[in-house]
Design a protein around this motif. Structure first.
Motif, short mmCIF file in Angstrom:
data_model
loop_
_atom_site.label_atom_id
_atom_site.label_comp_id
_atom_site.label_asym_id
_atom_site.label_seq_id
_atom_site.Cartn_x
_atom_site.Cartn_y
_atom_site.Cartn_z
N THR A 27 -4.20 -10.10 0.08
CA THR A 27 -4.70 -10.43 1.42
C THR A 27 -3.56 -10.93 2.30
O THR A 27 -3.51 -10.63 3.50
CB THR A 27 -5.81 -11.49 1.33
OG1 THR A 27 -6.89 -10.97 0.53
CG2 THR A 27 -6.35 -11.85 2.70
N ARG A 30 -1.71 -8.00 3.54
CA ARG A 30 -2.47 -7.32 4.60
C ARG A 30 -2.69 -8.22 5.82
O ARG A 30 -3.53 -7.94 6.66
CB ARG A 30 -3.82 -6.86 4.04
CG ARG A 30 -3.70 -5.75 2.97
CD ARG A 30 -3.45 -4.40 3.57
NE ARG A 30 -3.29 -3.37 2.56
CZ ARG A 30 -4.29 -2.67 2.02
NH1 ARG A 30 -5.55 -2.91 2.38
NH2 ARG A 30 -4.05 -1.74 1.12
N PRO A 35 -8.28 -6.77 1.07
CA PRO A 35 -8.44 -5.36 0.70
C PRO A 35 -9.79 -5.08 0.04
O PRO A 35 -10.51 -6.02 -0.35
CB PRO A 35 -7.29 -5.14 -0.30
CG PRO A 35 -6.32 -6.22 -0.01
CD PRO A 35 -7.14 -7.39 0.40
N ILE A 214 -1.75 4.10 3.64
CA ILE A 214 -2.10 3.49 4.93
C ILE A 214 -2.39 4.56 5.97
O ILE A 214 -2.39 4.29 7.16
CB ILE A 214 -0.99 2.53 5.42
CG1 ILE A 214 0.35 3.26 5.55
CG2 ILE A 214 -0.87 1.34 4.50
CD1 ILE A 214 1.45 2.43 6.18
N LEU A 311 1.35 -4.35 10.80
CA LEU A 311 -0.07 -4.24 10.43
C LEU A 311 -1.00 -4.85 11.47
O LEU A 311 -2.19 -4.93 11.26
CB LEU A 311 -0.31 -4.89 9.07
CG LEU A 311 0.34 -4.19 7.88
CD1 LEU A 311 -0.05 -4.89 6.58
CD2 LEU A 311 -0.05 -2.73 7.81
#
Length: 364
Positions: A27, A30, A35, A214, A311
């Motif tokens: 996490t 990200r 996720p 991705i 991201l």
């Protein structure tokens, strides 16, 4: 004289090898978005398969050896990008210790927008001026480390046929369009090692590994795809993951499990030289890098202006497509537009920020 420090940084790893420990780490990678359960489970299973990760232990050994060698010349701190101790917390610690100048050494030898810049965006302080070492793969001690270890293996192979497979963590294809130096540096790094060894052209190759799903294309050939596509194989493959310096999941799983299993399937003997870890040759390379930069220029860093979060959620990306006729778009974006129509294609945020960085044109 300003109170000076060296901040050594690495990627990080789960603090506990449990489902939730891996989930927390994933996490963080990200940027706070947890996720999907199957993604977490796969990563957790991979960590279990390799018996955890020694990355933090090895990195702290590297940091301690550097600190011991530097002595009173500079204080040495350690931080991770995605696990504790976090970079922002260590910067606060340095501020409390009165540090005024910080030399940043990222324990990844090559510079990429996708990796090293990810460290830079956490470097913010009103008290501390920073200097960031962009790359250090050309350090002779590191080059000779790899050459020596490859030669050790090839000497044991003797008269059998072999091929050296240099690999590095892949990056999205759009890196080629925006001048990310990483790809050229990997090929240059390979060239420098090959010259020391005197390898012939058919005795080595470059591949890529560890790509993430991705939704955009990655640099090829992927190492596993390369192995499957080869019509003939030598007796031995020597895998050299030159983008990394320490044992961690990308090496212990992606190489020592996936590549090794495929070699067994193909009837080829698998070899991998030990990672530099805390070897004296690596420490010599790190110290040489530090010494060549320590008296350089330090400045206040503004990460919100000098970096971007690859991201981060996109905002108003349609506008850049409408105004992008005069700038270079990656081929895969052009193909999407041709198939779906301009109104149905959003420019990926990372592409948008790279366009801004390259052409100096702001898209808000």
């Amino acid at each position: 004289m300003s109170k000076r420090a060296v901040l050594m940084m690495t990627f990080g790893s789960p603090e506990k090898i449990s489902y939730e420990g891996v989930a927390e780490f994933f996490t963080n990678i990200r940027r706070g978005v947890r996720p999907e359960p199957h993604e977490i489970q796969t990563l957790y299973d991979n960590y279990v398969r390799i018996g955890g990760t020694p990355l933090q232990r090895i990195t702290r050994e590297e940091v301690d050896l550097v600190a011991s060698a530097l002595g009173e010349h500079a204080s040495v701190y350690f931080a991770n990008k995605f696990s504790r101790p976090f970079i922002t917390d260590v910067i606060k610690e340095m501020e409390n210790d009165g540090i005024e100048e910080c030399l940043c050494l990222i324990l990844e030898p090559h510079y990429s927008y996708y990796s090293v810049m990810g460290y830079e965006k956490f470097l913010e302080s009103e008290q501390i001026r920073f200097q960031i070492i962009k790359e250090w793969y050309q350090e002779p001690s590191l080059l000779h480390y790899w050459a020596d270890e490859i030669r050790n293996i090839s000497d044991q192979i003797r008269d059998d046929s072999y091929k050296v497979i240099f690999s590095a963590h892949s990056v999205p294809v759009l890196a080629l369009d925006f001048g990310d130096p990483y790809i050229d540096q990997i090929y240059d790094n390979t060239r420098l090692i090959v010259e020391i060894l005197g390898l012939e052209e058919d005795q080595y190759t470059n591949t890529w590994q560890s790509e993430s799903d991705i939704g955009i294309p990655w640099i090829k050939p992927d190492v596993l795809e390369y192995l499957r596509d080869e019509k003939e194989h030598p007796d031995h493959y020597i895998f050299v993951p030159i983008a990394f310096i320490s044992e961690h999941i990308e090496v212990l799983f992606d190489n020592d499990v996936e590549c090794k299993e495929l070699c067994h399937e193909l009837g080829v003997t698998y070899h991998r030289p030990p990672m530099p870890n805390s070897d004296s040759r690596l420490i010599k390379a790190l110290l040489s890098t530090i010494q060549s930069h320590i008296d350089g220029d330090y400045c206040y860093f503004q990460p919100q202006l000098e970096t971007f979060d690859e991201l981060e959620a996109p905002s108003n990306t349609g506008k850049i497509l409408e105004e992008s006729e005069d700038i270079q778009m990656p081929d895969f974006v052009k193909k999407l537009i041709a198939i779906k129509g301009r109104e149905n294609v959003k420019m990926p945020y990372l592409v948008k920020k790279m366009l801004e960085k390259k052409y100096g044109k702001k898209y808000d």
